[in-house]
Design a protein around this motif. Structure first.
Motif, PDB file in Angstrom:
ATOM      1  N   SER A 160       0.834  -1.204   0.000  1.00 14.62           N
ATOM      2  CA  SER A 160       0.000   0.000   0.000  1.00 14.62           C
ATOM      3  C   SER A 160       0.866   1.249   0.000  1.00 14.62           C
ATOM      4  O   SER A 160       1.915   1.291   0.646  1.00 14.62           O
ATOM      5  CB  SER A 160      -0.926   0.032   1.222  1.00 14.62           C
ATOM      6  N   ASN A 161       0.392   2.241  -0.740  1.00 13.52           N
ATOM      7  CA  ASN A 161       0.915   3.605  -0.659  1.00 13.52           C
ATOM      8  C   ASN A 161      -0.235   4.440  -0.100  1.00 13.52           C
ATOM      9  O   ASN A 161      -0.976   5.069  -0.854  1.00 13.52           O
ATOM     10  CB  ASN A 161       1.345   4.111  -2.028  1.00 13.52           C
ATOM     11  N   LEU A 164      -1.641   4.011   8.165  1.00 14.06           N
ATOM     12  CA  LEU A 164      -0.522   3.095   8.354  1.00 14.06           C
ATOM     13  C   LEU A 164      -0.745   2.178   9.554  1.00 14.06           C
ATOM     14  O   LEU A 164      -0.457   0.972   9.492  1.00 14.06           O
ATOM     15  CB  LEU A 164       0.774   3.893   8.522  1.00 14.06           C
ATOM     16  N   LEU A 186      -3.328  -0.399   8.550  1.00 12.30           N
ATOM     17  CA  LEU A 186      -2.763  -1.400   7.657  1.00 12.30           C
ATOM     18  C   LEU A 186      -1.938  -2.434   8.414  1.00 12.30           C
ATOM     19  O   LEU A 186      -2.018  -3.641   8.131  1.00 12.30           O
ATOM     20  CB  LEU A 186      -1.895  -0.719   6.593  1.00 12.30           C
ATOM     21  N   PHE A 221       4.925  -1.122   2.931  1.00  7.62           N
ATOM     22  CA  PHE A 221       4.125   0.092   3.059  1.00  7.62           C
ATOM     23  C   PHE A 221       5.010   1.316   2.839  1.00  7.62           C
ATOM     24  O   PHE A 221       6.136   1.386   3.343  1.00  7.62           O
ATOM     25  CB  PHE A 221       3.489   0.193   4.453  1.00  7.62           C
TER      26      PHE A 221
END
Length: 362
Positions: free
Chosen positions: A263-264, A299, A302, A318
């Protein structure tokens, strides 16, 4: 660290296969209903270079527009650079050249002023687009409707984050781990907050035709539609599953089964949004930028979800805002679920800035 948008756009000298059945889907609406309350239909815009040349204008009128646009560009000087590290006149002139290449069908030499030039856009709209680029600071990628990323040319538009070069490294991380682990290569991967679908498509490439598949999720209907368009352009419908929804919500069927998770996410602290480069702060979706008070909300979410969704040996990567967030995220993982992960590492981007946290699930 402030998020900026550099023009890394390149002229379209790419292989013919990248046009793969593009015009067959130009007017199609994309509908996403996977695990969402109701189907959402959005019609994505077609990148300028893929539009048919149904317009024409006299060469003298095209030259007149170009001279006007160049004059506007030169008048900027270093104003935007001094203001917020934006584009200078030299960069704007390069963008102008690229816009011409995308807009004009016939680049033949030796034409007379009264000869008509085939165009993919009306000359009046060209005036409007360049006004938007300079006066409104609209990102060039939105002006032409695409961005070059790795070996891809991806459709982008308002409502979708423009993929950055730094994020390409996430695909490299995945390429490295799957080259050493066939179980990870053949497994199911997830790209959360996919935006344009850049990471999902890039990862699909390194998994290979015999490898696993990718599930890409996004809360934004516009992002899902644009990602679907990009996936179809590269004929990856059978390898990438687009799902509309927030983070892990569309992945309830994959708990404990994912081989990898990338993920960004939004990681800019809320109070820093107003100070971003105008192209970013005014035009790119806040949903993809704002990470909460400290920029860590997504974040943290996640990391919590990764412990549930990854299978034993599963990999995660990440992107963060920089070294401070990287260190804070590693500390968070160790304090909340330290025994759930191993081989935690902080990796730097192309500029040497520590930007990524990667690791494996126990």
């Amino acid at each position: 660290m402030k998020l900026t948008l550099s023009s890394v756009y390149r002229p379209h000298s790419f292989p013919k296969f990248l046009y793969c059945s593009s015009f067959g889907t130009l007017g199609r609406r994309f509908c996403s209903s996977a695990l969402s309350s109701s189907p959402t239909c959005v019609k994505p815009q077609v990148p300028l270079f893929l539009r048919p040349p149904i317009y024409s204008t006299k060469l003298c009128d095209l030259k007149k527009w170009h001279d006007w646009a160049k004059g506007v560009s030169l008048s900027i000087g270093s104003t935007f650079v001094q203001s917020d590290n934006g584009a200078d006149s030299n960069m704007l002139c390069r963008e102008l050249k690229w816009l011409m290449e995308d807009a004009v069908e016939d680049h033949s030499l030796g034409m007379e002023d009264d000869d008509r030039v085939k165009m993919r856009i009306d000359i009046e709209e060209l005036y409007s687009l360049w006004t938007q680029r300079v006066q409104e600071r609209r990102p060039f990628q939105y002006v032409v409707g695409c961005e070059h990323w790795r070996d891809l040319v991806l459709s982008v538009e308002e409502g979708v984050l423009i993929p950055r070069p730094e994020t390409e490294l996430v695909v490299d991380f995945v390429s490295h781990v799957v080259s050493e682990n066939e179980d990870l290569r053949s497994g199911v991967w997830a790209d959360l907050g996919t935006g344009s679908g850049a990471l999902a498509i890039g990862i699909c490439g390194v998994l290979g035709s015999e490898g696993g598949r990718v599930i890409a999720t996004d809360l934004s209907p516009v992002a899902v539609a644009v990602a679907t368009y990009n996936v179809q352009r590269y004929s990856l419908q059978d390898k990438i599953d687009l799902r509309e929804g927030s983070w892990f919500e569309p992945l309830k069927d994959m708990e404990g089964k994912l081989a990898g998770l990338v993920s960004n996410p939004p990681y800019i602290p809320s109070e820093d949004i107003s100070g971003l480069q105008a192209e970013v702060g005014r035009h790119e979706p806040r949903l993809a930028l704002d990470g909460g008070i400290e920029g860590m909300d997504a974040l943290h979410h996640l990391c919590d979800g990764a412990a549930l969704m990854l299978k034993p040996g599963g990999f995660f990567a990440f992107e963060t805002n920089g070294e401070q967030q990287c260190c804070a995220l590693v500390d968070y993982i160790k304090s909340r679920s330290g025994r759930s992960f191993y081989n935690l590492e902080i990796r730097a981007d192309f500029a040497g800035i520590k930007r990524f946290v990667i690791g494996f699930h126990q």
